[in-house]
Design a protein around this motif. Structure first.
Motif, PDB file in Angstrom:
ATOM      1  N   LEU A 107      58.612 -32.756 -12.734  1.00  0.00           N
ATOM      2  CA  LEU A 107      59.486 -32.635 -11.571  1.00  0.00           C
ATOM      3  C   LEU A 107      59.814 -34.043 -11.099  1.00  0.00           C
ATOM      4  O   LEU A 107      58.915 -34.832 -10.797  1.00  0.00           O
ATOM      5  CB  LEU A 107      58.808 -31.857 -10.440  1.00  0.00           C
ATOM      6  CG  LEU A 107      58.467 -30.389 -10.694  1.00  0.00           C
ATOM      7  CD1 LEU A 107      57.853 -29.779  -9.436  1.00  0.00           C
ATOM      8  CD2 LEU A 107      59.700 -29.598 -11.114  1.00  0.00           C
ATOM      9  N   ILE A 108      61.101 -34.363 -11.058  1.00  0.00           N
ATOM     10  CA  ILE A 108      61.532 -35.713 -10.690  1.00  0.00           C
ATOM     11  C   ILE A 108      62.310 -35.640  -9.389  1.00  0.00           C
ATOM     12  O   ILE A 108      63.257 -34.858  -9.253  1.00  0.00           O
ATOM     13  CB  ILE A 108      62.416 -36.320 -11.801  1.00  0.00           C
ATOM     14  CG1 ILE A 108      61.656 -36.319 -13.130  1.00  0.00           C
ATOM     15  CG2 ILE A 108      62.852 -37.730 -11.441  1.00  0.00           C
ATOM     16  CD1 ILE A 108      62.514 -36.646 -14.327  1.00  0.00           C
ATOM     17  N   SER A 109      61.901 -36.449  -8.415  1.00  0.00           N
ATOM     18  CA  SER A 109      62.576 -36.459  -7.122  1.00  0.00           C
ATOM     19  C   SER A 109      62.478 -37.839  -6.489  1.00  0.00           C
ATOM     20  O   SER A 109      61.371 -38.354  -6.272  1.00  0.00           O
ATOM     21  CB  SER A 109      61.949 -35.417  -6.194  1.00  0.00           C
ATOM     22  OG  SER A 109      62.521 -35.479  -4.909  1.00  0.00           O
ATOM     23  N   ARG A 110      63.655 -38.441  -6.233  1.00  0.00           N
ATOM     24  CA  ARG A 110      63.718 -39.723  -5.533  1.00  0.00           C
ATOM     25  C   ARG A 110      62.798 -40.780  -6.149  1.00  0.00           C
ATOM     26  O   ARG A 110      62.064 -41.488  -5.455  1.00  0.00           O
ATOM     27  CB  ARG A 110      63.377 -39.541  -4.045  1.00  0.00           C
ATOM     28  CG  ARG A 110      64.325 -38.617  -3.311  1.00  0.00           C
ATOM     29  CD  ARG A 110      63.914 -38.467  -1.856  1.00  0.00           C
ATOM     30  NE  ARG A 110      64.774 -37.545  -1.148  1.00  0.00           N
ATOM     31  CZ  ARG A 110      65.923 -37.869  -0.551  1.00  0.00           C
ATOM     32  NH1 ARG A 110      66.348 -39.120  -0.602  1.00  0.00           N
ATOM     33  NH2 ARG A 110      66.641 -36.959   0.076  1.00  0.00           N
ATOM     34  N   GLY A 111      62.789 -40.836  -7.455  1.00  0.00           N
ATOM     35  CA  GLY A 111      62.012 -41.866  -8.137  1.00  0.00           C
ATOM     36  C   GLY A 111      60.565 -41.510  -8.390  1.00  0.00           C
ATOM     37  O   GLY A 111      59.853 -42.238  -9.085  1.00  0.00           O
ATOM     38  N   THR A 112      60.103 -40.402  -7.848  1.00  0.00           N
ATOM     39  CA  THR A 112      58.725 -39.967  -8.093  1.00  0.00           C
ATOM     40  C   THR A 112      58.715 -38.885  -9.166  1.00  0.00           C
ATOM     41  O   THR A 112      59.709 -38.188  -9.377  1.00  0.00           O
ATOM     42  CB  THR A 112      58.079 -39.414  -6.813  1.00  0.00           C
ATOM     43  OG1 THR A 112      58.775 -38.240  -6.399  1.00  0.00           O
ATOM     44  CG2 THR A 112      58.128 -40.454  -5.706  1.00  0.00           C
ATOM     45  N   GLU A 113      57.581 -38.749  -9.827  1.00  0.00           N
ATOM     46  CA  GLU A 113      57.485 -37.800 -10.928  1.00  0.00           C
ATOM     47  C   GLU A 113      56.145 -37.075 -10.866  1.00  0.00           C
ATOM     48  O   GLU A 113      55.114 -37.677 -10.569  1.00  0.00           O
ATOM     49  CB  GLU A 113      57.622 -38.555 -12.257  1.00  0.00           C
ATOM     50  CG  GLU A 113      57.816 -37.674 -13.459  1.00  0.00           C
ATOM     51  CD  GLU A 113      58.123 -38.512 -14.687  1.00  0.00           C
ATOM     52  OE1 GLU A 113      57.352 -38.408 -15.671  1.00  0.00           O
ATOM     53  OE2 GLU A 113      59.107 -39.276 -14.669  1.00  0.00           O
ATOM     54  N   GLU A 114      56.163 -35.790 -11.122  1.00  0.00           N
ATOM     55  CA  GLU A 114      54.945 -34.990 -11.063  1.00  0.00           C
ATOM     56  C   GLU A 114      54.929 -34.002 -12.224  1.00  0.00           C
ATOM     57  O   GLU A 114      55.928 -33.346 -12.514  1.00  0.00           O
ATOM     58  CB  GLU A 114      54.895 -34.223  -9.738  1.00  0.00           C
ATOM     59  CG  GLU A 114      53.657 -33.351  -9.578  1.00  0.00           C
ATOM     60  CD  GLU A 114      53.687 -32.553  -8.281  1.00  0.00           C
ATOM     61  OE1 GLU A 114      52.647 -31.953  -7.952  1.00  0.00           O
ATOM     62  OE2 GLU A 114      54.743 -32.515  -7.621  1.00  0.00           O
ATOM     63  N   LYS A 115      53.793 -33.896 -12.906  1.00  0.00           N
ATOM     64  CA  LYS A 115      53.662 -32.932 -13.988  1.00  0.00           C
ATOM     65  C   LYS A 115      53.108 -31.626 -13.434  1.00  0.00           C
ATOM     66  O   LYS A 115      52.098 -31.612 -12.725  1.00  0.00           O
ATOM     67  CB  LYS A 115      52.737 -33.471 -15.080  1.00  0.00           C
ATOM     68  CG  LYS A 115      52.695 -32.565 -16.316  1.00  0.00           C
ATOM     69  CD  LYS A 115      51.990 -33.243 -17.491  1.00  0.00           C
ATOM     70  CE  LYS A 115      50.489 -33.174 -17.323  1.00  0.00           C
ATOM     71  NZ  LYS A 115      49.781 -33.637 -18.543  1.00  0.00           N
ATOM     72  N   VAL A 116      53.788 -30.515 -13.756  1.00  0.00           N
ATOM     73  CA  VAL A 116      53.366 -29.202 -13.266  1.00  0.00           C
ATOM     74  C   VAL A 116      53.552 -28.171 -14.376  1.00  0.00           C
ATOM     75  O   VAL A 116      54.258 -28.417 -15.357  1.00  0.00           O
ATOM     76  CB  VAL A 116      54.200 -28.754 -12.037  1.00  0.00           C
ATOM     77  CG1 VAL A 116      54.039 -29.725 -10.887  1.00  0.00           C
ATOM     78  CG2 VAL A 116      55.671 -28.585 -12.411  1.00  0.00           C
ATOM     79  N   LYS A 117      52.930 -27.014 -14.196  1.00  0.00           N
ATOM     80  CA  LYS A 117      53.167 -25.890 -15.089  1.00  0.00           C
ATOM     81  C   LYS A 117      54.005 -24.850 -14.345  1.00  0.00           C
ATOM     82  O   LYS A 117      53.674 -24.466 -13.220  1.00  0.00           O
ATOM     83  CB  LYS A 117      51.860 -25.247 -15.558  1.00  0.00           C
ATOM     84  CG  LYS A 117      52.104 -24.096 -16.535  1.00  0.00           C
ATOM     85  CD  LYS A 117      50.809 -23.534 -17.111  1.00  0.00           C
ATOM     86  CE  LYS A 117      51.112 -22.415 -18.101  1.00  0.00           C
ATOM     87  NZ  LYS A 117      49.892 -21.844 -18.687  1.00  0.00           N
ATOM     88  N   VAL A 118      55.077 -24.411 -14.968  1.00  0.00           N
ATOM     89  CA  VAL A 118      55.954 -23.419 -14.342  1.00  0.00           C
ATOM     90  C   VAL A 118      55.351 -22.030 -14.534  1.00  0.00           C
ATOM     91  O   VAL A 118      55.046 -21.628 -15.653  1.00  0.00           O
ATOM     92  CB  VAL A 118      57.367 -23.465 -14.947  1.00  0.00           C
ATOM     93  CG1 VAL A 118      58.247 -22.384 -14.330  1.00  0.00           C
ATOM     94  CG2 VAL A 118      57.988 -24.845 -14.735  1.00  0.00           C
ATOM     95  N   ILE A 119      55.196 -21.323 -13.423  1.00  0.00           N
ATOM     96  CA  ILE A 119      54.613 -19.984 -13.463  1.00  0.00           C
ATOM     97  C   ILE A 119      55.698 -18.908 -13.468  1.00  0.00           C
ATOM     98  O   ILE A 119      55.638 -17.951 -14.237  1.00  0.00           O
ATOM     99  CB  ILE A 119      53.672 -19.770 -12.259  1.00  0.00           C
ATOM    100  CG1 ILE A 119      52.529 -20.790 -12.306  1.00  0.00           C
ATOM    101  CG2 ILE A 119      53.125 -18.347 -12.239  1.00  0.00           C
ATOM    102  CD1 ILE A 119      51.669 -20.774 -11.066  1.00  0.00           C
TER     103      ILE A 119
END
Length: 327
Positions: free
Chosen positions: A281-293
């Protein structure tokens, strides 16, 4: 007059004489000849034979109302179409038209866009005569916070229409349609409203239909494709437009009557490319790894973060990417 002559040609299996056209439409033979030549310049193949008259051999793959109307099964979506050869952006033009009083279901469609819009301010490449670049004007009586749900209706409609061709597309939440792991279509929803009232919604749909590899910039080539590139042959754009609009009206009417987009979400789940996958998930220069449920009944993305927390993601500032590429 042009439309009347074209309709006569389309509804006549054999030749129709200039005199018969003249008698039916009360117009001079000279004017008919001029209109016929104009239609030929637009790409209509018309055979002209002395003492027989005129016969329509084939129609061009242009996205005018005359070419689409007989394929529509709608009550109001697409019953009025503004067609352009070239335009900056169909969404921009749609917003101008709605400010002048154009009503719900009006379509703006162009053979080419010079400043096509994508999500998050990106530009959408729109080569002439090779794609579908259109916008739908809507005036739903719904809460403004629910306007974004219409994006899911658009994505579901495009997915169904492309599936009908015999391909296997996927949906990358919230609005991208994917073929062979590359983007083939996107949807951009824009709204004008007040605190408790929507003035209008414009939903723009862009589809790479018959584009070639050279139609994409070097930056876009790795992530973009067209229906023709995957299918191996050209596709009728007007049939695809009609299929999208026919499906869109059904899903949109259901949303207005029930207040739910569950039917659209069912399609989006069936076609999802990212459910049960790990993404960024990328937002405003930040990035986060997630699992889509899952995708919720309201169209939100339900994800689990690295700490096991479950949260809902609303489309807008968020961009979804695969761990090692576009998807």
């Amino acid at each position: 007059m042009r439309e009347d002559i074209l309709n006569l040609l389309k509804n006549t299996d054999d030749f129709i004489s200039g005199q018969k056209i003249s008698d039916k439409l009360n117009v001079s033979r000279t004017s008919i000849w001029k209109y016929i030549n104009g239609l030929k310049e637009e790409g209509y193949k018309i055979e002209s034979v002395s003492r027989k008259g005129y016969k329509l051999i084939s129609s061009p793959d242009v996205l005018t109302y005359e070419e689409i109307k007989d394929l529509l099964k709608t009550d109001y979506i697409g019953k009025k179409i503004f067609h352009y050869d070239t335009i900056d952006s169909t969404n921009t033009r749609a917003k101008e038209l709605v400010s002048k009083g154009e009503g719900e279901g009006t379509i703006v469609i162009s053979e080419e866009q010079t400043l096509g819009k994508g999500r998050l301010g990106r530009q959408w490449q729109s080569p002439k005569g090779k794609g579908i670049w259109m916008s739908i004007i809507l005036k739903p009586d719904i809460n403004p916070v629910d306007a974004s749900k219409i994006t899911q209706i658009g994505a579901a409609s495009v997915w169904e229409a492309i599936s009908k061709i015999g391909l296997k597309p996927y949906i990358k939440w919230p609005n991208d349609i994917i073929l062979n792991s590359k983007k083939v279509s996107g949807t951009l929803t824009e709204m004008s409203g007040e605190l408790n009232q929507i003035n209008y919604v414009v939903i723009g749909i862009g589809i790479n239909v018959n584009a070639e590899a050279e139609d994409f910039s070097e930056e876009v080539k790795p992530i973009a494709t067209s229906i023709k590139a995957v299918l191996g042959k050209k596709v009728s754009r007007k049939h695809l437009v009609a299929d999208i609009l026919n499906k869109f009206e059904v899903l949109y009417n259901d949303f207005l009557s029930s207040g739910s987009i569950s039917k659209s979400i069912e399609i989006c789940r069936k076609g999802s490319k990212i459910i049960d996958k790990e993404v960024r998930l990328i937002s405003r220069g930040t990035e986060e790894k997630v699992k889509v449920i899952d995708v919720t009944e309201d169209g939100e993305l339900l994800v689990k973060d690295v700490n096991g927390n479950i949260k809902k993601i609303i489309s807008g500032e968020i961009s979804v990417r695969g761990l090692e590429g576009y998807i």
